[in-house]
Design an enzyme around this catalytic site. Sequence first.
Site, PDB file in Angstrom:
ATOM      1  CE  LYS A 105     -13.382   9.177  -0.011  1.00 28.55           C
ATOM      2  NZ  LYS A 105     -12.760   9.636   1.239  1.00 28.55           N
ATOM      3  CG  ASP A 142     -11.279   6.321   1.524  1.00 29.23           C
ATOM      4  OD1 ASP A 142     -11.332   7.213   2.380  1.00 29.23           O
ATOM      5  OD2 ASP A 142     -12.062   5.344   1.537  1.00 29.23           O
TER       6      ASP A 142
HETATM    7  P1  NDP Z   1      -7.131   0.785   4.357  1.00 30.88           P
HETATM    8  O1  NDP Z   1      -7.534   0.193   3.072  1.00 30.88           O
HETATM    9  O2  NDP Z   1      -5.714   1.075   4.627  1.00 30.88           O
HETATM   10  O3  NDP Z   1      -7.661  -0.137   5.561  1.00 30.88           O
HETATM   11  C1  NDP Z   1      -9.010  -0.425   5.700  1.00 30.88           C
HETATM   12  C2  NDP Z   1      -9.196  -1.299   6.930  1.00 30.88           C
HETATM   13  O4  NDP Z   1     -10.596  -1.411   7.210  1.00 30.88           O
HETATM   14  C3  NDP Z   1      -8.702  -2.719   6.715  1.00 30.88           C
HETATM   15  O5  NDP Z   1      -8.291  -3.264   7.939  1.00 30.88           O
HETATM   16  C4  NDP Z   1      -9.947  -3.413   6.204  1.00 30.88           C
HETATM   17  O6  NDP Z   1      -9.972  -4.819   6.368  1.00 30.88           O
HETATM   18  C5  NDP Z   1     -11.021  -2.762   7.046  1.00 30.88           C
HETATM   19  N1  NDP Z   1     -12.304  -2.810   6.336  1.00 30.88           N
HETATM   20  C6  NDP Z   1     -12.573  -2.284   5.132  1.00 30.88           C
HETATM   21  N2  NDP Z   1     -13.829  -2.563   4.756  1.00 30.88           N
HETATM   22  C7  NDP Z   1     -14.342  -3.284   5.778  1.00 30.88           C
HETATM   23  C8  NDP Z   1     -15.613  -3.856   6.001  1.00 30.88           C
HETATM   24  N3  NDP Z   1     -16.599  -3.760   5.094  1.00 30.88           N
HETATM   25  N4  NDP Z   1     -15.808  -4.512   7.172  1.00 30.88           N
HETATM   26  C9  NDP Z   1     -14.803  -4.621   8.091  1.00 30.88           C
HETATM   27  N5  NDP Z   1     -13.584  -4.097   7.932  1.00 30.88           N
HETATM   28  C10 NDP Z   1     -13.365  -3.437   6.783  1.00 30.88           C
HETATM   29  O7  NDP Z   1      -8.017   2.101   4.504  1.00 30.88           O
HETATM   30  P2  NDP Z   1      -7.800   3.366   5.455  1.00 30.88           P
HETATM   31  O8  NDP Z   1      -7.188   2.950   6.737  1.00 30.88           O
HETATM   32  O9  NDP Z   1      -7.168   4.425   4.649  1.00 30.88           O
HETATM   33  O10 NDP Z   1      -9.312   3.817   5.695  1.00 30.88           O
HETATM   34  C11 NDP Z   1     -10.071   3.365   6.818  1.00 30.88           C
HETATM   35  C12 NDP Z   1     -11.238   4.320   7.054  1.00 30.88           C
HETATM   36  O11 NDP Z   1     -10.736   5.631   7.315  1.00 30.88           O
HETATM   37  C13 NDP Z   1     -12.200   4.478   5.873  1.00 30.88           C
HETATM   38  O12 NDP Z   1     -13.515   4.680   6.374  1.00 30.88           O
HETATM   39  C14 NDP Z   1     -11.726   5.756   5.206  1.00 30.88           C
HETATM   40  O13 NDP Z   1     -12.749   6.382   4.466  1.00 30.88           O
HETATM   41  C15 NDP Z   1     -11.332   6.573   6.421  1.00 30.88           C
HETATM   42  N6  NDP Z   1     -10.391   7.676   6.198  1.00 30.88           N
HETATM   43  C16 NDP Z   1      -9.174   7.461   5.610  1.00 30.88           C
HETATM   44  C17 NDP Z   1      -8.294   8.512   5.451  1.00 30.88           C
HETATM   45  C18 NDP Z   1      -6.927   8.337   4.898  1.00 30.88           C
HETATM   46  O14 NDP Z   1      -6.163   9.317   4.886  1.00 30.88           O
HETATM   47  N7  NDP Z   1      -6.526   7.147   4.463  1.00 30.88           N
HETATM   48  C19 NDP Z   1      -8.671   9.897   5.838  1.00 30.88           C
HETATM   49  C20 NDP Z   1      -9.941   9.993   6.507  1.00 30.88           C
HETATM   50  C21 NDP Z   1     -10.758   8.914   6.648  1.00 30.88           C
HETATM   51  P3  NDP Z   1      -9.735  -5.782   5.096  1.00 30.88           P
HETATM   52  O15 NDP Z   1      -8.277  -5.663   4.786  1.00 30.88           O
HETATM   53  O16 NDP Z   1     -10.149  -7.131   5.574  1.00 30.88           O
HETATM   54  O17 NDP Z   1     -10.603  -5.273   3.993  1.00 30.88           O
HETATM   55  O1  2IT Z   2     -11.742  10.625   3.794  1.00 26.45           O
HETATM   56  C1  2IT Z   2     -10.723  11.337   3.663  1.00 26.45           C
HETATM   57  O2  2IT Z   2     -10.649  12.461   4.171  1.00 26.45           O
HETATM   58  C2  2IT Z   2      -9.599  10.811   2.885  1.00 26.45           C
HETATM   59  N1  2IT Z   2      -9.667   9.671   2.430  1.00 26.45           N
HETATM   60  C3  2IT Z   2      -8.393  11.658   2.630  1.00 26.45           C
HETATM   61  C4  2IT Z   2      -8.644  12.613   1.511  1.00 26.45           C
HETATM   62  C5  2IT Z   2      -7.448  13.406   1.052  1.00 26.45           C
HETATM   63  O3  2IT Z   2      -7.632  14.124   0.052  1.00 26.45           O
HETATM   64  O4  2IT Z   2      -6.368  13.334   1.624  1.00 26.45           O
END
Ligand code: NDP
Ligand code: 2IT
Length: 447
Positions: A126, A166
């Site tokens: 990561k 992420d």
């Molecule tokens: P994005 O940046 O697309 O969206 C993040 C969302 O979470 C936004 O709505 C953001 O709000 C909110 N957020 C972030 N930080 C905070 C906080 N401290 N308090 C409240 N809300 C918060 O990210 P993703 O959708 O890609 O990721 C979301 C989660 O999913 C993370 O935990 C990530 O690690 C996990 N994840 C993502 C994957 C992927 O493929 N993208 C795969 C597996 C897990 P704001 O805009 O106000 O910051």
């Molecule tokens: O937390 C996660 O699994 C991710 N942000 C996606 C990682 C990836 O390599 O697609």
Amino acid sequence: MKEKIETFMAEVRARNTYEPEFIQAVQEVAETVIPFISSQEIYNGKNILLRMIEPERVITFRISWVDDHGEIHVNRGYRIQMNSAIGPYKGGLRFHPTVNLSILKFLAFEQVFKNSLTTLPMGGGKGGSDFDPKGKSDAEIMRFCHNFMAELYRHIGSNTDVPAGDIGVGSREIGFLFGMYRKIRNEFTGVLTGKGLSWGGSLIRPEATGYGIVYFAENMLTTKKDSIKGKIISISGSGNVAQYAAEKVIQLGGKVVTISDSSGYIYDENGIDLEKLKYVMHLKNVVRGRINEYVKKYPSATFFEGETPWNTPCDIALPCATQNELNGKDAKALIKNGCICISEGANMPSTPEAIAEFHKAKILFAPGKASNAGGVATSGLEMTQNSLRYNWTRKEVDQKLQQIMSSIHASCLEYGMDDTGYVDYVKGANIAGFVKVADAMLAQGVI
Ligand code: NDP
Ligand code: 2IT
């Protein structure tokens, strides 16, 4: 057994004193995996978990960049290369002001188990930066991404370490990062995933994490002869994962009543349908606005400033924002209001107190390392397509994603079901993820 776990955790705390999130992630694994190790002759006495909690490599670096007004900024960049016993390091990059060593080590540690569960040959890593993308122009984001890659390129490669997105890193950022890598290395390889379709990306990768958590929830509900259809769903977050979780829920006949961002949540009693979701996607991905603007467009909805959605009645909760966004009190409120299933989209969104409440109430609870693994799994499928120099159809990738989610679910049942038939998905995911990596490490000797 308690004493064994405590002795182990005392050492973890002593070595990683200022890393609370990392210690939290290790504690959860230790509580389920140490009893398993003790019961298995082949793992016992090999200090295997102690080896797994120490990253193979931690890289930190400086990123200097110039904003649109000519001012110079300095941010810190990281890549944690946690474990490569079963494949190249694989895991996302996070750009958020809260990024530090503890956050990235917890994410890298969870990634090792998650990637192992996907059935694909990927190690865990990561990275990211404390850079805050909010309010930055496209030109500033581009300069930052280019400068970030101008250092990161030394440490990654399609057979070494393959980053992805992420929080704060989506298709725009992956484009800028890939452009600089290709220029410096003078090669076109699958060194990043989440790429655009015309330059090596995979169909379904943008949707995969969100779709995957809903497929996983459907797998869990099937064990109770139930389904998503007709259910009320609460979602937190409004980013990549939340958006596509909502889309899949709607397609399967569920009703999404909440979404959120870091400023608060909106409640739409009438349900967020596909048309409203399209508006949210435009607001968040193109305009890059705040979620409270939803109530201006749809006045029947309500915005709750500074609050999380867990006090609203729902059947299923999908936390898709960030770590520790759902605490013990929230868990109690969800259970009291009739929630029967939680499928985590974010990484470690539920606190240990919340997980204890879910287990006590014996409701369906899936930890992110199992339920959100569809994202990285489809990244693995993107790597495969890059190696083949070939593209699968949308249907082919979606089918493989569904198969993988079902296989992860089956692994959780294998290691997590007790005599009464109750499934502890945390235990199941931790042990199943551990076994594959531990076996590879043992086979490769002490290195
Ligand atoms: P994005 O940046 O697309 O969206 C993040 C969302 O979470 C936004 O709505 C953001 O709000 C909110 N957020 C972030 N930080 C905070 C906080 N401290 N308090 C409240 N809300 C918060 O990210 P993703 O959708 O890609 O990721 C979301 C989660 O999913 C993370 O935990 C990530 O690690 C996990 N994840 C993502 C994957 C992927 O493929 N993208 C795969 C597996 C897990 P704001 O805009 O106000 O910051
Ligand atoms: O937390 C996660 O699994 C991710 N942000 C996606 C990682 C990836 O390599 O697609």
